[in-house]
Each structure stands twice: as C-alpha cells, then as structure tokens.
Write an enzyme that holds these catalytic residues in place. Structure first.
Site, mmCIF file in Angstrom:
data_model
loop_
_atom_site.group_PDB
_atom_site.id
_atom_site.type_symbol
_atom_site.label_atom_id
_atom_site.label_comp_id
_atom_site.label_asym_id
_atom_site.label_seq_id
_atom_site.Cartn_x
_atom_site.Cartn_y
_atom_site.Cartn_z
ATOM 1 N N ASP A 23 0.790 -1.248 0.000
ATOM 2 C CA ASP A 23 0.000 0.000 0.000
ATOM 3 C C ASP A 23 0.820 1.296 0.000
ATOM 4 O O ASP A 23 0.452 2.277 0.686
ATOM 5 C CB ASP A 23 -0.945 0.018 1.209
ATOM 6 C CG ASP A 23 -1.953 -1.127 1.183
ATOM 7 O OD1 ASP A 23 -1.922 -1.917 0.248
ATOM 8 O OD2 ASP A 23 -2.767 -1.209 2.132
ATOM 9 N N GLU A 71 -4.704 -0.703 -1.260
ATOM 10 C CA GLU A 71 -5.999 -0.780 -0.585
ATOM 11 C C GLU A 71 -6.996 0.098 -1.326
ATOM 12 O O GLU A 71 -6.716 1.283 -1.571
ATOM 13 C CB GLU A 71 -5.898 -0.320 0.875
ATOM 14 C CG GLU A 71 -7.245 -0.397 1.594
ATOM 15 C CD GLU A 71 -7.196 0.061 3.055
ATOM 16 O OE1 GLU A 71 -6.103 0.330 3.571
ATOM 17 O OE2 GLU A 71 -8.284 0.138 3.660
ATOM 18 N N LYS A 128 -6.740 -4.818 -2.974
ATOM 19 C CA LYS A 128 -7.371 -5.461 -1.814
ATOM 20 C C LYS A 128 -8.397 -4.530 -1.178
ATOM 21 O O LYS A 128 -8.132 -3.346 -0.994
ATOM 22 C CB LYS A 128 -6.300 -5.880 -0.801
ATOM 23 C CG LYS A 128 -5.485 -4.735 -0.228
ATOM 24 C CD LYS A 128 -4.315 -5.284 0.568
ATOM 25 C CE LYS A 128 -3.551 -4.239 1.329
ATOM 26 N NZ LYS A 128 -4.283 -3.493 2.327
ATOM 27 N N LYS A 131 -7.686 -4.676 4.992
ATOM 28 C CA LYS A 131 -6.370 -4.316 5.500
ATOM 29 C C LYS A 131 -5.360 -5.416 5.176
ATOM 30 O O LYS A 131 -4.217 -5.143 4.831
ATOM 31 C CB LYS A 131 -6.435 -4.070 7.018
ATOM 32 C CG LYS A 131 -7.437 -2.992 7.433
ATOM 33 C CD LYS A 131 -7.206 -1.672 6.725
ATOM 34 C CE LYS A 131 -8.177 -0.595 7.196
ATOM 35 N NZ LYS A 131 -8.147 0.585 6.322
ATOM 36 N N VAL A 156 3.191 0.359 4.232
ATOM 37 C CA VAL A 156 2.470 1.148 5.240
ATOM 38 C C VAL A 156 1.046 0.640 5.395
ATOM 39 O O VAL A 156 0.477 0.088 4.465
ATOM 40 C CB VAL A 156 2.457 2.634 4.850
ATOM 41 C CG1 VAL A 156 3.879 3.171 4.758
ATOM 42 C CG2 VAL A 156 1.719 2.898 3.540
ATOM 43 N N THR A 157 0.475 0.908 6.580
ATOM 44 C CA THR A 157 1.178 1.320 7.772
ATOM 45 C C THR A 157 1.548 0.083 8.582
ATOM 46 O O THR A 157 0.888 -0.953 8.487
ATOM 47 C CB THR A 157 0.319 2.272 8.660
ATOM 48 O OG1 THR A 157 -0.864 1.572 9.092
ATOM 49 C CG2 THR A 157 -0.074 3.509 7.909
ATOM 50 N N CYS A 161 -2.036 -2.306 7.814
ATOM 51 C CA CYS A 161 -2.033 -3.241 6.691
ATOM 52 C C CYS A 161 -0.824 -4.169 6.674
ATOM 53 O O CYS A 161 -0.932 -5.322 6.240
ATOM 54 C CB CYS A 161 -2.178 -2.479 5.390
ATOM 55 S SG CYS A 161 -3.827 -1.732 5.249
ATOM 56 N N GLN A 201 8.020 -13.667 21.476
ATOM 57 C CA GLN A 201 7.651 -15.073 21.687
ATOM 58 C C GLN A 201 8.262 -15.977 20.601
ATOM 59 O O GLN A 201 7.576 -16.749 19.938
ATOM 60 C CB GLN A 201 6.135 -15.238 21.722
ATOM 61 C CG GLN A 201 5.455 -14.398 22.811
ATOM 62 C CD GLN A 201 3.976 -14.678 22.874
ATOM 63 O OE1 GLN A 201 3.564 -15.764 23.259
ATOM 64 N NE2 GLN A 201 3.180 -13.704 22.483
HETATM 65 N N1 TIU Z 1 -2.643 0.503 4.231
HETATM 66 C C1 TIU Z 1 -3.084 0.814 5.446
HETATM 67 O O1 TIU Z 1 -2.407 0.649 6.428
HETATM 68 N N2 TIU Z 1 -4.337 1.390 5.521
HETATM 69 C C2 TIU Z 1 -4.767 2.202 6.543
HETATM 70 O O2 TIU Z 1 -5.911 2.626 6.593
HETATM 71 N N3 TIU Z 1 -3.817 2.526 7.476
HETATM 72 C C3 TIU Z 1 -3.960 3.381 8.531
HETATM 73 O O3 TIU Z 1 -3.026 3.454 9.328
HETATM 74 N N4 TIU Z 1 -5.056 4.108 8.662
#
Ligand code: TIU
Length: 232
Positions: A23, A71, A128, A131, A156-157, A161, A201
C-alpha cells in the site's frame, strides 16, 4: 542465504521468496493526499520510500519476485462493508471526493502507487478491499503458483495493513521477514509496538530486520564513501 533479524537469522532462497510491498499509495504518502488531509504527518511514512527504492533495485537485480498491493474499492463500492464505511466517518468517507480523487477508490489518482516505487511490467499488483492482503484477493494463488513460501514485507502502515497481512500470511504457512526501515506509521509508538509483537515469543508472527542486513545478504550494499571523499 541468511539475514540478521530478530529473534534469530531469517533463512531464505530468492526463488521461493517474494518481496511484498504493502500500500505505498499516493493517498497515504503524499503531502496533498487523504492521509495528510486527516491531519497525519506523512513524513513518518515517507522516510520508508528511500530504503524501499534501494531494496527494490537490489531484489530486482537478484531476479526476486516483487508483488505490490493497494488498498481500495470498486468505483460502485459494492465490495465495501457497511461497517468499514461507517467507521471511516470521522473524516471524508471512502468513496467521497478527496484531495486526489475519490478516497480509496480504484482508478483514482490517490489510489495509485507513488511514482518512486512504481511497479515494473510483469510485477503483480494486488488490489485489496481490506487491511490484509490475503482477504478477498488472489495473492495466495499467485504465491502458490510461483512456489513462494517466504515473504519479505515492507510498506504502510506498520500496525494496520502490514501487521494484518503478516498475521494472515503466518496462518497460511508463510515465513515473513518485516523490514523496519521500509515500513512506516503515522504513530511512531504503534510502529515500534507492532514490530515488537511480530518478533516476540520466538517470532510468533515472523522476523523483524533492517533492509541493510538484507542488502548484505544479497551482496549489494554499497560500501560507505570514505570521509572527505578523497582518492588515495
Ligand atoms: N494501508 C493501510 O495501512 N491502511 C490504513 O488505513 N492505514 C492506517 O493506518 N489508517
């Protein structure tokens, strides 16, 4: 091949490992995008761009498979759960006009990947709606068809995701190495905690490392120029 990582070195072969870039889209990373419009500091995400560029160059040079994700939703929003739609109500909603087109809608400028990390022809781009990159996508089939059993994950993030995808991958039998300098979050504390949760872990979800260690393993890290840059 081994990469130094937490909790212990990550073993892989290039032929059975894919680099999965999550993403890296304009709406999340660009100063004029949706993420910035919500008041987020996009520089926290943008610092992952350079390391991803270097890594992509090295991974492509090693003939490794690269897969990109985005996304977003169908323009008619038919794949958007009412629950996801409702919970985005704090700012402009998914599907509404944003600074770079309709927010998180496929085909809109903000939905596209940033130019710095543009896919090369032949590199799969997985769209996709959720997430996680495995939910409601053909990612698992693409990986299986190519004999991929390990993933190097960036993007990210970190806590949204990237983490969701790593957890999905873990339950499907993939070993994941997440590269900390190639990921980013609008919340530095979440970035750190998300990475800790992956490697804790004995690697409950996978491994965490640095792109420099992977470049070392690939034999492509450039030696640092001597101070002053003078010639002998
Ligand atoms: N790609 C992804 O992480 N989508 C999000 O909406 N991330 C946020 O941190 N909001």
């Amino acid at each position: 091949m081994h990469v130094a990582a937490d909790p212990y070195p990550f073993a892989f072969e290039i032929a059975s490992t894919a680099l999965l870039v999550i993403d890296m889209q304009r709406d999340f990373l660009e100063p004029g995008g949706f993420g910035a419009a919500l008041g987020n500091d996009v520089t926290l995400l943008r610092r992952a761009i350079g390391p991803n560029q270097t890594l992509l160059a090295a991974w492509r040079a090693a003939a490794g498979l690269v897969i990109h994700t985005r996304e977003g939703h169908r323009p008619d929003l038919a794949d958007l759960h009412p629950a996801k739609h409702r919970r985005a109500a704090a700012g402009p909603r998914i599907g509404e006009a944003g600074p770079m087109g309709r927010i998180l809608v496929r085909g809109e400028p903000g939905h596209d990947l940033i130019a710095d990390l543009a896919p090369l022809p032949g590199e799969p781009v997985v769209d996709k709606p959720g997430k996680g990159a495995f939910y409601a996508t053909d990612l698992h089939s693409i990986l299986a068809a190519r004999g991929i059993v390990r993933l190097i994950v960036t993007g990210v993030t970190t806590e949204v995701c990237v983490s969701t995808t790593v957890r999905e991958a873990n339950d499907r039998g993939y070993d994941c190495l997440v590269l900390e300098d190639c990921c980013g979050s609008y919340f530095p504390g979440f970035h750190t905690a998300a990475l800790q949760m992956i490697a804790a872990q004995s690697g409950i979800f996978g491994w965490v490392g640095h792109s420099g260690a992977l470049l070392d393993a690939l034999g492509t890290r450039q030696p640092t120029a001597p101070a002053g840059g003078g010639r002998a």
